[in-house]
Design an enzyme around this catalytic site. Structure first.
Site, PDB file in Angstrom:
ATOM      1  N   CYS A   2       2.766 -72.119 -75.670  1.00 47.09           N
ATOM      2  CA  CYS A   2       4.128 -72.540 -75.962  1.00 47.09           C
ATOM      3  C   CYS A   2       4.275 -74.045 -75.810  1.00 47.09           C
ATOM      4  O   CYS A   2       3.348 -74.754 -75.443  1.00 47.09           O
ATOM      5  CB  CYS A   2       5.111 -71.843 -75.019  1.00 47.09           C
ATOM      6  SG  CYS A   2       4.888 -70.053 -74.944  1.00 47.09           S
ATOM      7  N   ARG A  50       7.936 -70.705 -78.552  1.00 46.71           N
ATOM      8  CA  ARG A  50       7.005 -69.660 -78.127  1.00 46.71           C
ATOM      9  C   ARG A  50       6.010 -69.254 -79.202  1.00 46.71           C
ATOM     10  O   ARG A  50       6.380 -69.008 -80.348  1.00 46.71           O
ATOM     11  CB  ARG A  50       7.774 -68.402 -77.695  1.00 46.71           C
ATOM     12  CG  ARG A  50       6.843 -67.323 -77.120  1.00 46.71           C
ATOM     13  CD  ARG A  50       7.551 -66.022 -76.845  1.00 46.71           C
ATOM     14  NE  ARG A  50       6.662 -65.087 -76.135  1.00 46.71           N
ATOM     15  CZ  ARG A  50       6.847 -63.791 -76.050  1.00 46.71           C
ATOM     16  NH1 ARG A  50       7.902 -63.241 -76.626  1.00 46.71           N
ATOM     17  NH2 ARG A  50       5.990 -63.022 -75.405  1.00 46.71           N
ATOM     18  N   GLY A  76       1.409 -71.369 -71.258  1.00 44.27           N
ATOM     19  CA  GLY A  76       0.088 -70.989 -70.790  1.00 44.27           C
ATOM     20  C   GLY A  76      -0.100 -69.497 -70.631  1.00 44.27           C
ATOM     21  O   GLY A  76       0.629 -68.688 -71.217  1.00 44.27           O
ATOM     22  N   GLU A  77      -1.079 -69.135 -69.836  1.00 40.40           N
ATOM     23  CA  GLU A  77      -1.386 -67.737 -69.546  1.00 40.40           C
ATOM     24  C   GLU A  77      -1.732 -67.607 -68.062  1.00 40.40           C
ATOM     25  O   GLU A  77      -2.560 -68.372 -67.548  1.00 40.40           O
ATOM     26  CB  GLU A  77      -2.591 -67.244 -70.363  1.00 40.40           C
ATOM     27  CG  GLU A  77      -2.439 -67.343 -71.872  1.00 40.40           C
ATOM     28  CD  GLU A  77      -1.477 -66.323 -72.451  1.00 40.40           C
ATOM     29  OE1 GLU A  77      -1.037 -65.419 -71.706  1.00 40.40           O
ATOM     30  OE2 GLU A  77      -1.182 -66.425 -73.657  1.00 40.40           O
ATOM     31  N   VAL A 288     -17.786 -74.737 -88.141  1.00 41.67           N
ATOM     32  CA  VAL A 288     -17.540 -75.780 -89.123  1.00 41.67           C
ATOM     33  C   VAL A 288     -18.794 -76.644 -89.230  1.00 41.67           C
ATOM     34  O   VAL A 288     -19.526 -76.825 -88.258  1.00 41.67           O
ATOM     35  CB  VAL A 288     -16.320 -76.646 -88.714  1.00 41.67           C
ATOM     36  CG1 VAL A 288     -16.584 -77.387 -87.422  1.00 41.67           C
ATOM     37  CG2 VAL A 288     -15.932 -77.628 -89.811  1.00 41.67           C
TER      38      VAL A 288
END
Length: 606
Positions: A2, A50, A76-77, A288
């Site tokens: 977020c 969010r 965050g988490e 990549v």
């Protein structure tokens, strides 16, 4: 993942303007396109964007406590939120959602400021407690999630990104000359400074309280002190594998599609292999590369075939660089002269079409002593400690390959002087070519060395990088480039339990002779092909040297010498000479850093 922002006016009679909170929120909408919200109560205002990952229908922010006394915004988490929720429920707290946001609210009400030490994860959050009349916030231990602030005049303002913070008109847009000197030396600005004078970063592992017009910062976590543990290699491998199993399981908790970045190097390959080890299915991997010898595409493909992942490749060209550099610098927020931002930006957009969360291997080199410099600088320190050996050591280095000859001149020089961090742009002797240093010279790296005087040389270098390069370059790049695509990045090697474990190991289990990451290599011996485990580290390399000599020669010169950018603060003749000399000597790192600085000045100072 977020974006958060807010303002506290110290004068209770001065209301927060809703339009200001909305402007700040809108400036970082890419951090959370799924939901948004604002909360204003007289002289306090909070804003939120969010990206929904867990409890998709719940978790709306700003979130208030059940009694309405506390309001929180969180980025965050919290990976151990389920265990904490069970503990708090046992203490009488009732939960209305299944989100980790509400766990932070209840933890604050239960434990107050010490609650931060209970969180396992990546986070930056700020809450207003009406009863206590304080603004409290914190940033995670390693600095994975960002948090900027400005405390000037009669207000305190904060945001996840610099571009959001400067939407509050009270924040000045003046360049900090000491920060500019830092950038030219290291290619990034060390916390707590930013390139804007007066604007600061909350340092990693710090919480803060704003009360009665004052801000109080407090460190809540540090790397463990004391001697290394006595542990056998076999026991360390077993313990590490158990800890990685637990860490990866926590990092795979998600209510949305999840995948992994895969460069083909050991770190990202180990993460993907461990995902398979603990039973993850339908693993999606993304890489990549370029149509050049620097490309790592074949190695990534080899790992993908080995683990059976659903693999996706992206090819970049010089045109991508020229067209997108201004956008990349804008999203980067701070000037960070790390060219790996380019492939990471495109890779993030590419991955977002398939998943919402990705895992990657950041942090492994820092905690397991994986960088080549750690080994060579440690050898020099060992030779320097033996009286009379310095002349012989210099002679011995003449026998090494040419790429190691630069170390020869460092023999006899103290570690603090010869290793100023993993990343360097201009050496002190080169700096005056483009810049007149300010009277106040920065001593941030010296202060870091003083904090770990008793550690071994390799650990001292690791300590410097964990506290500078990692949060102020590597993780800035990782956060901003993924968030630009509304993609959440998780970095399991930087789980603080794993970092503490690695830090307390004997150096010999991390650095064996000239080979770093010894324990990691032993631990994945049955999970990956041997050619992947033992190949030379490359990362996501960018062929800047050839680009600035061919396709982008005119672009670099014309941009750097055009008024309104870096040339307004640096020496024009010096910039011109750097561009010209690149045709005969490699100045690509300097040119890229200067181009980043140029674009940052144009976007953030005007």
């Amino acid at each position: 993942m977020c974006g958060i922002n807010g303002i506290l006016h110290y004068d209770p009679s001065r209301p927060v303007e809703p339009t200001v909170i909305e402007r700040m929120r809108a400036a970082q909408v890419h951090r959370g396109p799924d939901d948004s919200g604002t909360w204003i109560q007289k002289n306090v205002g909070l804003g939120f964007n969010r990206l929904a990952i867990i409890d998709l229908s719940g978790g709306h922010q700003p979130m208030q406590s059940e009694d309405g006394a506390v309001c929180l915004v969180f980025n965050g988490e919290i990976y151990n939120f389920e265990a904490l929720r069970a503990e708090l429920s046992g203490l009488g707290h009732r939960f209305r959602t299944k989100s980790d946001t509400e766990v932070i609210l209840c933890a604050w009400q239960q434990w107050g400021e010490p609650c931060v030490a209970k969180f396992r994860g990546m986070f930056a959050f700020v809450l207003w407690d009406e009863r206590k009349q304080i603004l409290f916030g914190a940033r995670d231990r390693l600095g994975i999630k960002p948090l900027y602030y400005w405390a000037g005049g009669q207000s305190f303002a904060f945001a996840s990104e610099l571009k959001s913070l400067i939407e509050f008109n009270d924040v000045p847009r003046r360049l900090d000359p000491v920060a500019l000197e830092q950038f030219l030396r290291h290619r990034y600005v060390l916390a707590p400074r930013t390139m804007l004078e007066g604007v600061r970063k909350i340092p990693p592992a710090h919480s803060f309280v704003v009360s009665n017009g004052r801000i109080r910062l407090q460190r809540y976590w540090s790397l463990p002190e004391g001697p290394a543990r006595r542990v056998s290699e076999a026991d360390a491998v077993e313990e590490f594998r158990h800890l990685m199993d637990e860490t990866l399981r926590l990092h795979l908790i998600s209510d949305v599609p999840l995948g992994a970045f895969l460069s083909g190097g050991l770190d990202s390959s180990a993460v993907v292999a461990w995902m398979k080890r603990i039973g993850a299915t339908d693993i999606k991997t993304f890489t990549v590369g370029y149509d050049s010898p620097e490309s790592e595409l074949p190695f990534a493909k080899r790992v993908a075939q080995h683990v059976g992942s659903d693999h996706h490749e992206l090819i970049l060209t010089p045109q991508h660089f020229r067209d997108l550099l201004p956008k990349i610098v804008w999203h980067m927020d701070e000037p960070v002269g790390d060219e790996a931002s380019l492939p990471l930006y495109f890779l993030s957009e590419f991955a977002k079409s398939k998943v919402t969360v990705v895992l990657s291997g950041e942090g492994s080199d820092e905690i397991f002593l994986g960088y080549e410099a750690y080994a060579w600088q440690s050898q020099i320190s060992q030779r320097n400690s033996i009286p009379g050996l310095v002349p012989a050591a210099r002679l011995a280095f003449a026998l090494f390959p040419s790429r190691f000859q630069s170390y020869r001149n460092l023999i006899g020089v103290p570690l603090e002087s010869r290793y100023q961090g993993l990343s360097r742009v201009f050496r002190p002797t080169e700096l005056r070519q483009v810049f007149a240093p300010p009277g106040e010279l920065d001593g941030s790296v010296s202060a870091l060395y003083e904090s770990c005087q008793r550690a071994e040389p390799a650990e001292r270098m690791s300590f410097v990088d964990i506290n500078s390069w990692l949060p102020d370059d590597l993780l800035v790049k990782a956060d901003r480039m993924t968030m630009a695509a509304s993609l959440e990045l998780r970095v399991p090697f930087l789980d603080h339990h794993l970092v503490e474990f690695a830090w307390q190991l004997p150096v010999s289990l991390k650095l064996a002779g000239q080979t770093g990451k010894h324990l990691l290599k032993r631990s994945v011996a049955d999970l990956l092909p041997q050619e992947i485990i033992h190949r030379t580290k490359m990362g996501f390399p960018v062929p800047l040297k050839s680009w600035f000599r061919e396709d982008l020669t005119a672009f670099a010169r014309e941009t750097l010498l055009s008024s309104g950018g870096a040339v307004d603060f640096l020496k024009r003749d010096g910039l011109s000479k750097i561009c010209e000399s690149h045709q005969t000597e490699d100045r690509s790192q300097q040119i890229y850093a200067l181009l980043v600085l140029d674009q940052w000045c144009r976007r953030f100072l005007h």
